[in-house]
Design an enzyme around this catalytic site. Structure first.
Site, PDB file in Angstrom:
ATOM      1  N   LYS A   1       0.808  -1.202   0.000  1.00  0.00           N
ATOM      2  CA  LYS A   1       0.000   0.000   0.000  1.00  0.00           C
ATOM      3  C   LYS A   1       0.846   1.259   0.000  1.00  0.00           C
ATOM      4  O   LYS A   1       0.356   2.360  -0.159  1.00  0.00           O
ATOM      5  CB  LYS A   1      -0.894   0.023   1.256  1.00  0.00           C
ATOM      6  N   GLY A   2       2.144   1.085   0.217  1.00  0.00           N
ATOM      7  CA  GLY A   2       3.025   2.226   0.449  1.00  0.00           C
ATOM      8  C   GLY A   2       3.143   3.227  -0.684  1.00  0.00           C
ATOM      9  O   GLY A   2       3.446   4.395  -0.468  1.00  0.00           O
TER      10      GLY A   2
ATOM     11  N   GLU B   1       7.538   2.984  -5.941  1.00  0.00           N
ATOM     12  CA  GLU B   1       7.707   2.491  -4.568  1.00  0.00           C
ATOM     13  C   GLU B   1       7.860   3.631  -3.576  1.00  0.00           C
ATOM     14  O   GLU B   1       8.272   4.736  -3.932  1.00  0.00           O
ATOM     15  CB  GLU B   1       8.979   1.621  -4.493  1.00  0.00           C
ATOM     16  N   ASP B   2       7.535   3.340  -2.324  1.00  0.00           N
ATOM     17  CA  ASP B   2       7.766   4.318  -1.265  1.00  0.00           C
ATOM     18  C   ASP B   2       9.223   4.295  -0.818  1.00  0.00           C
ATOM     19  O   ASP B   2       9.832   5.331  -0.586  1.00  0.00           O
ATOM     20  CB  ASP B   2       6.819   4.078  -0.076  1.00  0.00           C
TER      21      ASP B   2
ATOM     22  N   ASP C   1      14.748  -0.699   0.278  1.00  0.00           N
ATOM     23  CA  ASP C   1      15.632  -0.954   1.409  1.00  0.00           C
ATOM     24  C   ASP C   1      16.593  -2.090   1.019  1.00  0.00           C
ATOM     25  O   ASP C   1      17.622  -1.840   0.388  1.00  0.00           O
ATOM     26  CB  ASP C   1      14.770  -1.298   2.624  1.00  0.00           C
TER      27      ASP C   1
ATOM     28  N   LYS D   1      17.191   3.657   0.610  1.00  0.00           N
ATOM     29  CA  LYS D   1      18.065   3.374   1.752  1.00  0.00           C
ATOM     30  C   LYS D   1      19.166   2.427   1.275  1.00  0.00           C
ATOM     31  O   LYS D   1      19.118   1.215   1.532  1.00  0.00           O
ATOM     32  CB  LYS D   1      17.248   2.725   2.882  1.00  0.00           C
TER      33      LYS D   1
ATOM     34  N   PHE E   1      14.535   3.306  10.771  1.00  0.00           N
ATOM     35  CA  PHE E   1      13.161   2.933  10.421  1.00  0.00           C
ATOM     36  C   PHE E   1      12.339   4.213  10.314  1.00  0.00           C
ATOM     37  O   PHE E   1      12.275   5.016  11.244  1.00  0.00           O
ATOM     38  CB  PHE E   1      12.556   1.997  11.482  1.00  0.00           C
TER      39      PHE E   1
ATOM     40  N   ASP F   1       4.634   2.933   6.642  1.00  0.00           N
ATOM     41  CA  ASP F   1       3.845   2.727   7.853  1.00  0.00           C
ATOM     42  C   ASP F   1       4.606   2.031   8.964  1.00  0.00           C
ATOM     43  O   ASP F   1       5.621   1.370   8.738  1.00  0.00           O
ATOM     44  CB  ASP F   1       2.627   1.858   7.516  1.00  0.00           C
TER      45      ASP F   1
ATOM     46  N   ARG G   1       0.797   6.433   7.259  1.00  0.00           N
ATOM     47  CA  ARG G   1       0.871   6.550   5.803  1.00  0.00           C
ATOM     48  C   ARG G   1       0.365   7.904   5.317  1.00  0.00           C
ATOM     49  O   ARG G   1       0.722   8.373   4.246  1.00  0.00           O
ATOM     50  CB  ARG G   1       0.014   5.467   5.142  1.00  0.00           C
TER      51      ARG G   1
HETATM   52  P1  IMP Z   1      12.869  -4.152   0.663  1.00  0.00           P
HETATM   53  O1  IMP Z   1      13.690  -4.464   1.881  1.00  0.00           O
HETATM   54  O2  IMP Z   1      13.599  -3.209  -0.251  1.00  0.00           O
HETATM   55  O3  IMP Z   1      12.419  -5.400  -0.027  1.00  0.00           O
HETATM   56  O4  IMP Z   1      11.588  -3.389   1.169  1.00  0.00           O
HETATM   57  C1  IMP Z   1      10.404  -4.062   1.410  1.00  0.00           C
HETATM   58  C2  IMP Z   1       9.336  -3.189   2.002  1.00  0.00           C
HETATM   59  O5  IMP Z   1       9.657  -2.971   3.364  1.00  0.00           O
HETATM   60  C3  IMP Z   1       9.175  -1.792   1.433  1.00  0.00           C
HETATM   61  O6  IMP Z   1       8.385  -1.748   0.288  1.00  0.00           O
HETATM   62  C4  IMP Z   1       8.472  -1.108   2.592  1.00  0.00           C
HETATM   63  O7  IMP Z   1       7.097  -1.348   2.538  1.00  0.00           O
HETATM   64  C5  IMP Z   1       9.075  -1.794   3.787  1.00  0.00           C
HETATM   65  N1  IMP Z   1      10.105  -0.931   4.432  1.00  0.00           N
HETATM   66  C6  IMP Z   1      11.438  -0.938   4.251  1.00  0.00           C
HETATM   67  N2  IMP Z   1      12.039  -0.006   5.023  1.00  0.00           N
HETATM   68  C7  IMP Z   1      11.020   0.601   5.719  1.00  0.00           C
HETATM   69  C8  IMP Z   1      10.989   1.660   6.698  1.00  0.00           C
HETATM   70  O8  IMP Z   1      11.993   2.250   7.101  1.00  0.00           O
HETATM   71  N3  IMP Z   1       9.753   1.997   7.174  1.00  0.00           N
HETATM   72  C9  IMP Z   1       8.604   1.384   6.765  1.00  0.00           C
HETATM   73  N4  IMP Z   1       8.597   0.397   5.870  1.00  0.00           N
HETATM   74  C10 IMP Z   1       9.795  -0.003   5.338  1.00  0.00           C
HETATM   75 MG    MG Z   2       6.298  -0.937   0.127  1.00  0.00          MG
END
Ligand code: IMP
Ligand code: MG
Length: 187
Positions: free
Chosen positions: A45-46, A101-102, A105, A133, A154, A161, A167
């Protein structure tokens, strides 16, 4: 609860968000003017607030679709799994796709979605994210369009969220320990 007072540090203000969104929209507009109509694929949903702000600043014919993926990542790469909770309905075959994407990470979620779209025959797949990040990266992935690079904290806000909250604020920041505790007690 005062949602805006729940942040101990603001890392991106409303003004910064708007500035980065406009800049990214202009970059995409330039790159995609010969690729009309590209598909803008938001990851729920981000992506929601960013998607809305971004596409309304892009002066091109484009299509919008969404996918909801839930990620589970074990300690080992082989255990990584991305489950499609809701799939997109548009065919990506021979289409240019921009994943919205929001935050990126570890990069694992995007990487899996990117691979899936390529396997479905997408012509190109690029990524636009409002926050990157890079220090959290676990796979090789560089989003083409990045709003702002942040550290490993975080963060919440503007789609991001904690337990589904935050959000809806147009800023990005670090939540206080007190509010995290309060939310944990409530849920
Ligand atoms: P990934 O680690 O790049 O696969 O990120 C997966 C998902 O984790 C992202 O789409 C976000 O929804 C969530 N996420 C990663 N870092 C944060 C954060 O700092 N705050 C909130 N959600 C996060
Ligand atoms: Mg996300």
């Amino acid at each position: 609860m005062n949602i805006e007072k729940s942040l101990k540090k603001i890392l991106m203000t409303k003004k910064e968000i708007e500035m980065h969104t406009s800049r990214l929209a202009k970059e995409i507009e330039k790159d995609y003017k010969d690729k009309e109509p590209a598909i803008f694929l938001g990851l729920l949903k981000g992506c929601h607030p960013f998607m809305s702000d971004l596409i309304t600043e892009i002066n091109l014919f484009l299509e919008v679709d969404y996918m909801d993926v839930s990620s589970f990542f074990g300690e080992m790469e082989a255990q990584s799994e991305v489950q499609i909770v809701k799939d997109m309905t548009t065919s990506v075959e021979n289409r240019d796709v921009v994943i919205v994407e929001d935050v990126v990470d570890s990069g694992r979620t995007i990487k899996k979605v990117q691979e899936l779209l390529i396997s479905r025959g997408a012509k190109s797949v690029e990524v636009v994210t409002i926050v990157d990040k890079p220090s959290g990266r676990k796979v090789e992935l560089v989003p083409k369009y990045i709003g702002k690079e942040l550290g490993n904290d975080f963060i919440v806000g503007y789609g991001l969220d904690y337990q589904e909250y935050f959000r809806n604020i147009k800023m990005v920041g670090i939540p206080t320990e007190e509010i995290i505790k309060e939310i944990n007690e409530k849920k």
